[in-house]
Motif scaffolding. Structure first.
Motif, mmCIF file in Angstrom:
data_model
loop_
_atom_site.group_PDB
_atom_site.id
_atom_site.type_symbol
_atom_site.label_atom_id
_atom_site.label_comp_id
_atom_site.label_asym_id
_atom_site.label_seq_id
_atom_site.Cartn_x
_atom_site.Cartn_y
_atom_site.Cartn_z
ATOM 1 N N ILE A 59 0.834 -1.200 0.000
ATOM 2 C CA ILE A 59 0.000 0.000 0.000
ATOM 3 C C ILE A 59 0.873 1.256 0.000
ATOM 4 O O ILE A 59 0.639 2.206 -0.768
ATOM 5 C CB ILE A 59 -0.950 0.000 1.216
ATOM 6 C CG1 ILE A 59 -2.099 -0.976 0.978
ATOM 7 C CG2 ILE A 59 -1.505 1.397 1.474
ATOM 8 C CD1 ILE A 59 -3.032 -0.595 -0.149
ATOM 9 N N LEU A 60 1.881 1.284 0.848
ATOM 10 C CA LEU A 60 2.767 2.448 0.916
ATOM 11 C C LEU A 60 3.520 2.633 -0.401
ATOM 12 O O LEU A 60 3.729 3.761 -0.856
ATOM 13 C CB LEU A 60 3.741 2.292 2.080
ATOM 14 C CG LEU A 60 3.107 2.387 3.472
ATOM 15 C CD1 LEU A 60 4.096 1.950 4.548
ATOM 16 C CD2 LEU A 60 2.629 3.807 3.754
ATOM 17 N N LYS A 61 3.904 1.517 -1.032
ATOM 18 C CA LYS A 61 4.591 1.604 -2.321
ATOM 19 C C LYS A 61 3.657 2.163 -3.385
ATOM 20 O O LYS A 61 4.066 2.960 -4.242
ATOM 21 C CB LYS A 61 5.078 0.212 -2.736
ATOM 22 C CG LYS A 61 5.966 0.193 -3.972
ATOM 23 C CD LYS A 61 7.295 0.870 -3.690
ATOM 24 C CE LYS A 61 8.270 0.704 -4.849
ATOM 25 N NZ LYS A 61 7.819 1.327 -6.085
ATOM 26 N N ARG A 62 2.391 1.765 -3.330
ATOM 27 C CA ARG A 62 1.402 2.261 -4.293
ATOM 28 C C ARG A 62 1.236 3.780 -4.139
ATOM 29 O O ARG A 62 1.165 4.510 -5.134
ATOM 30 C CB ARG A 62 0.063 1.555 -4.056
ATOM 31 C CG ARG A 62 -1.075 2.004 -4.976
ATOM 32 C CD ARG A 62 -2.361 1.315 -4.550
ATOM 33 N NE ARG A 62 -3.503 1.792 -5.304
ATOM 34 C CZ ARG A 62 -3.983 1.219 -6.408
ATOM 35 N NH1 ARG A 62 -3.388 0.140 -6.887
ATOM 36 N NH2 ARG A 62 -5.040 1.710 -7.028
ATOM 37 N N ILE A 63 1.182 4.244 -2.891
ATOM 38 C CA ILE A 63 1.064 5.682 -2.644
ATOM 39 C C ILE A 63 2.313 6.400 -3.136
ATOM 40 O O ILE A 63 2.242 7.450 -3.789
ATOM 41 C CB ILE A 63 0.842 5.954 -1.144
ATOM 42 C CG1 ILE A 63 -0.481 5.332 -0.682
ATOM 43 C CG2 ILE A 63 0.840 7.453 -0.858
ATOM 44 C CD1 ILE A 63 -0.637 5.306 0.820
ATOM 45 N N ASP A 64 3.472 5.826 -2.846
ATOM 46 C CA ASP A 64 4.742 6.412 -3.262
ATOM 47 C C ASP A 64 4.807 6.585 -4.780
ATOM 48 O O ASP A 64 5.237 7.623 -5.289
ATOM 49 C CB ASP A 64 5.884 5.510 -2.781
ATOM 50 C CG ASP A 64 7.262 6.047 -3.137
ATOM 51 O OD1 ASP A 64 7.417 7.280 -3.187
ATOM 52 O OD2 ASP A 64 8.170 5.239 -3.368
ATOM 53 N N ASP A 65 4.360 5.573 -5.499
ATOM 54 C CA ASP A 65 4.401 5.619 -6.969
ATOM 55 C C ASP A 65 3.524 6.734 -7.546
ATOM 56 O O ASP A 65 3.737 7.186 -8.671
ATOM 57 C CB ASP A 65 3.972 4.273 -7.554
ATOM 58 C CG ASP A 65 4.992 3.170 -7.286
ATOM 59 O OD1 ASP A 65 6.142 3.505 -6.948
ATOM 60 O OD2 ASP A 65 4.634 1.982 -7.400
ATOM 61 N N SER A 66 2.514 7.147 -6.772
ATOM 62 C CA SER A 66 1.590 8.165 -7.267
ATOM 63 C C SER A 66 2.052 9.590 -6.970
ATOM 64 O O SER A 66 1.450 10.551 -7.433
ATOM 65 C CB SER A 66 0.200 7.952 -6.653
ATOM 66 O OG SER A 66 0.201 8.282 -5.270
ATOM 67 N N LEU A 67 3.128 9.726 -6.195
ATOM 68 C CA LEU A 67 3.610 11.046 -5.785
ATOM 69 C C LEU A 67 4.880 11.393 -6.551
ATOM 70 O O LEU A 67 5.938 10.797 -6.315
ATOM 71 C CB LEU A 67 3.875 11.070 -4.278
ATOM 72 C CG LEU A 67 2.651 10.844 -3.382
ATOM 73 C CD1 LEU A 67 3.081 10.656 -1.936
ATOM 74 C CD2 LEU A 67 1.677 12.006 -3.500
#
Length: 267
Positions: A59-67
């Motif tokens: 989940i944190l990686k998914r958020i990171d990829d969007s920023l």
């Protein structure tokens, strides 16, 4: 000579551009809890439920990829170590439920009255009692003022909520979630707790049907998870923290969380 000079100027310009872009990217060191290791404390009334570390990472990686201008560096520690690292400023952020006491060492998205802004939350976790058919029947027929009529086994450090208080249950502890489930399967406890909803999305717990266990709805408790920043980081990079919270509000995280959690349900 002129050509050499031009090439040097171009090289310097390219380097300066890359250097400027690198400096504009904000690095955030995020701690997430290792669910395989038993927490070092039992009282966790204001913590989010324990769930697979790999799910948190994804989940944190998914958020990171969007920023575009944010770079997460993820660190796995025990829950208590994460909290201590936030207090000392060693880590910049971690997943946490809100309470006012935590404002002494962590920054949450709050309004002028110091109340959390749910719009900027990561998601909501709801837990259900998990037990066999006999327990379902007894639970449905329980009397309101019954005390310690049921045994509940939960992992050390699990958020249990006020509804699962020691007045209602005789509470026992295990080292892992699977250990708690095994106690119920063996008939040594009436029930355990399992995450059954994330946001408005139900988690498929049919993997437990082969053990004749099923969740009891409605959920027994619900807690909201935020990405909380250390006060040290927030004081220096408030705009970056607010950017992350704003991005969380725009993303459909709960359905994805439910799918990932389902893959990590232990059978």
């Amino acid at each position: 000579m002129t050509l050499f000079y031009i090439r040097c100027v171009v090289a310097i310009a390219v380097f300066a551009t890359f250097y400027s872009q690198a400096r504009s990217i904000q690095t955030i060191n995020i701690c997430y809890a290792d669910s395989a290791k038993a927490p070092l404390f039992l009282n966790a009334r204001h913590e989010i439920p324990i769930f697979a570390a790999q799910t948190q990472f994804n989940i944190l990686k998914r958020i990171d990829d969007s920023l575009a201008k944010i770079n997460f560096i993820l660190h796995k520690k025990t829950r208590q170590s994460c909290i201590e690292a936030i207090k000392t400023g060693e880590m910049d952020a971690h997943l946490s439920a809100f309470n006012h006491e935590k404002l002494s060492y962590a920054a949450f998205p709050v309004n002028n009255n110091k109340q959390p802004i749910s719009e900027f939350a990561l998601t909501r976790f709801s837990q259900c009692l998990l037990g066999n058919r006999r327990f379902h029947t007894k639970w449905g027929a329980r009397e309101v003022f019954q005390r310690k009529a049921f045994s509940l086994v939960v992992p050390n450090g699990l958020f249990i909520g006020d509804a699962a208080s020691e007045e209602t249950f005789f509470i026992e502890y295990s080292f892992t979630q699977q250990g708690a489930v095994n106690q119920v399967i063996a008939g040594n406890a009436d029930a355990t707790l399992a995450i059954c909803e994330i946001g408005n999305n139900k988690v498929d717990l049919s993997v437990y049907h082969k053990h004749k266990l099923a969740p009891v709805f409605p959920p027994l408790n619900t807690t909201t998870a935020y990405l909380a920043f250390s006060n040290n980081f927030y004081s220096k990079h408030e705009s970056a923290a607010k950017l992350v919270w704003q991005q969380l509000a725009k993303q459909p995280i709960s359905p994805h969380y439910a799918q990932l959690l389902q893959r990590n349900v232990t059978d």
